[in-house]
Design an enzyme around this catalytic site. Sequence first.
Site, PDB file in Angstrom:
ATOM      1  N   SER A   1     -10.381   7.643  -5.663  1.00 56.35           N
ATOM      2  CA  SER A   1      -8.883   7.432  -6.107  1.00 56.35           C
ATOM      3  C   SER A   1      -8.408   5.912  -5.894  1.00 56.35           C
ATOM      4  O   SER A   1      -9.346   5.073  -5.406  1.00 56.35           O
ATOM      5  CB  SER A   1      -8.026   8.157  -4.939  1.00 56.35           C
ATOM      6  N   ASP A   2      -7.258   5.903  -6.362  1.00 58.53           N
ATOM      7  CA  ASP A   2      -6.730   4.339  -6.078  1.00 58.53           C
ATOM      8  C   ASP A   2      -5.967   4.437  -4.841  1.00 58.53           C
ATOM      9  O   ASP A   2      -5.752   5.447  -4.209  1.00 58.53           O
ATOM     10  CB  ASP A   2      -5.635   3.827  -7.356  1.00 58.53           C
ATOM     11  N   TRP A   3      -5.368   3.173  -4.205  1.00 59.35           N
ATOM     12  CA  TRP A   3      -5.141   3.003  -3.068  1.00 59.35           C
ATOM     13  C   TRP A   3      -3.712   3.871  -2.714  1.00 59.35           C
ATOM     14  O   TRP A   3      -2.734   4.225  -3.231  1.00 59.35           O
ATOM     15  CB  TRP A   3      -4.438   1.590  -3.100  1.00 59.35           C
TER      16      TRP A   3
ATOM     17  N   ASP B   1      -3.182   7.181  -3.300  1.00 59.19           N
ATOM     18  CA  ASP B   1      -2.759   7.994  -4.364  1.00 59.19           C
ATOM     19  C   ASP B   1      -2.728   9.513  -4.364  1.00 59.19           C
ATOM     20  O   ASP B   1      -1.987  10.101  -4.882  1.00 59.19           O
ATOM     21  CB  ASP B   1      -3.349   7.551  -5.945  1.00 59.19           C
TER      22      ASP B   1
END
Length: 773
Positions: free
Chosen positions: A316-318, A320
């Site tokens: 995942s991104d930060w 998210d």
Amino acid sequence: MNLQSFNIKATAQALALGMLCLSQTAFAQNAQDAQIEKLISQMTLQEKVGQMAQITLDVIGKGKDRYSSFEPLALDTAELNKAILKYHVGSVLNTANNRARTPQVWHELINQMQAVATKKARLKIPIIYGIDAIHGTTYTAGATFFPQQIGQAATFNRNLVREGAEIAAYETRASGIRWNFSPVLDLGADPRFSRQWEGYGEDPYLGTALGLEAVKGYQGQLGQNGEIDAKHVAACLKHFLAYSAPASGKDRTPAYMSEQMLREYHLPAFKAAIEAGAATIMINSGLINNIPTHANYQILTKLLKEELNFKGLVVSDWGDIENLYRRDHIAANDKEAIMLAVNAGIDMSMIAYQYEVFCDNLVALVKEGKVKQERIDDAVRRVLRTKQQLGLFKNAVEKQKDYPKFADKTFQQAAYNTAAESITLLKNQNGVLPLAKNKKVFVTGPNANSMRTLNGGWSYSWQGEKVEDFAGQYNTILEAIQNEVGKANVQYAAGVSYKMTGSYYEEFADKLEEAVAQAAQSDVIVVCVGENSYTEKPGDLNDLYLSDLQTTLVQRLAATGKPVVVVLNEGRPRVISRFEQSVPAIVQAYLPGNFGGDAIADILFGDVNPSGKLPYNYPRYPNSVSTYYHKPSEEQKKAEGMYNYEADYNPQYEFGTGLSYTTFKYSNLQLSKNKLKVGESLSVSVDVTNTGTREGKETVLLYLSDKVASITPDVKRLKGFDKISLKPNETRKLTFTLSPAEMAFIGLDLKPTVEAGDFEVQVADQKAVFVCE
């Protein structure tokens, strides 16, 4: 033995050897798979879930809370043990306090973590450390910084991009880190987007070609079982999919597009990089057609893992996953958000801070049957394979002495070379450039004496605001010009400056009147304008025009009657049409990195012949941001009776624009055949001659136009490019191959399609037509 018998015997031996090699490879792969499966069989549910968790360094650093750390940085033993021994966290990322560290500090920190993971933990599974090393090893003091990806794209030089990635990989490993969150493969087709500079520009073909080189540079030549050697890192493709196409132009806001558009423009770079063996991939932080990508099963599982057969790690991104609840409101709480994301196909959560929430809830979800054990095992298998691919099970600890070339002069030369080839000469009326070295030069503008603006975001700190703390040994544009012609011949006043407020900035007039008066006494004016550093949400804007203050500065300078050279130092093309016609020379420097000042000065004074080309359309107006590969209906001709002719397709400078101090002539465009069957390839050749008086590099761009198709075709598309160097009067013949894939478009059935009909090939001013039957 006769020749026939010898050939038969040799063939048999070769086949036997090939079968032996295949069997050995299969055996090794089976052995590695068996090791992973055995480990999974021994893991508790809590240990499996922990491997899917990633935290930021501040969480385990000594400090008053987990959001910041005391300096000098040190790990908190209790927090480290809690994260790794109790919660079995499998990955750590980022730096602490948003600040770069020396290689020595990185080694000390990561070795401490690995000591806990590999000596104290029950199953001794090493952690995997990740970092955003996007134009060099971002968070390592002393590392070699290249131009940002948009500048690398402007070189149109595959070799330079690959070399830069190799050097970044080496210096990242020299920092004890094996996972790099790069390259960015987002299509940079919207100049409003705050992260356009992180990608390779607006063209799918260019982004695909350079993305491949970056992946190869980061990961090196993979071993027979996909192993990444000790001088390379795992690449991470960002951000799957269509992250850079929000309707508002602002970061992490919704995109709306058909699946046909997704596949035609946004998917090719990712698909090619996956086929090349990219180890990991990061997910789009936004929404596509009202569905957050982190919860989109169709994109993450059906498309990515099944159709594209991606076997690597999906991260995942930060923050998210929690955004599915806190921002996007498709989940009622954190627990439901975790369920949606993991079931959609996320393998590792970049939690950042509250890892207990993720781990405890995911364990509960499995026990409740809301997340299947098979989905957990698949995610953990991907995490462990990536660690195995990086050799972490064999040797989790790097030795700094194994990387003696860190910050080597050859690395720095490569960074300079890339900066020099990226810089793009957009305008040069009456041969104003190159400048004579005996002229009195007045240097001005907010970007003239700043290392921060040369580097941009992701440079020693997230927003690049700490660059000046680390980059003092390099030259700003002003300092490089002074080195070029001597301080006595250079006068400077900012005119406009940036005022810092934390990580953000605003502009103010800095003795603007005095600067204009001083400029009038010079022979030539070099005004350095553009943007200060930014990325992500802090880079969102409401007006694409260059700021009012900077525009006023340039206009006032132009009114002095002195020759004005505008140096653009910006992450995206800020509109300059309010003064473009009043200045004779414009140079686009993008974000060239620590050696950008030197490269710019060498271009301005003719030590280097410029060869950069625009990797995007430079818009003339904020409401006119079409790509070069627009549809025919965007070109409204006067003969068609339209009234607002200003609203026609009208970029300030088109994709591929870039002048030189020499001239080139194209001739003799030839096709291998004028008619071919659908599915056949075509050979295209063209002669390029340097008709000027000095050696120069030229990027040769081949475009293809499908004249009639069942889906309205773009006016033209880049389908080949090469960069060559020619001496005066030298001619070289270049040959390109147009394969069926280059002639295809994504049809209504969402599959690549080549239709019968006429096609036009264009290279510079040369055109030729062929027919597919």
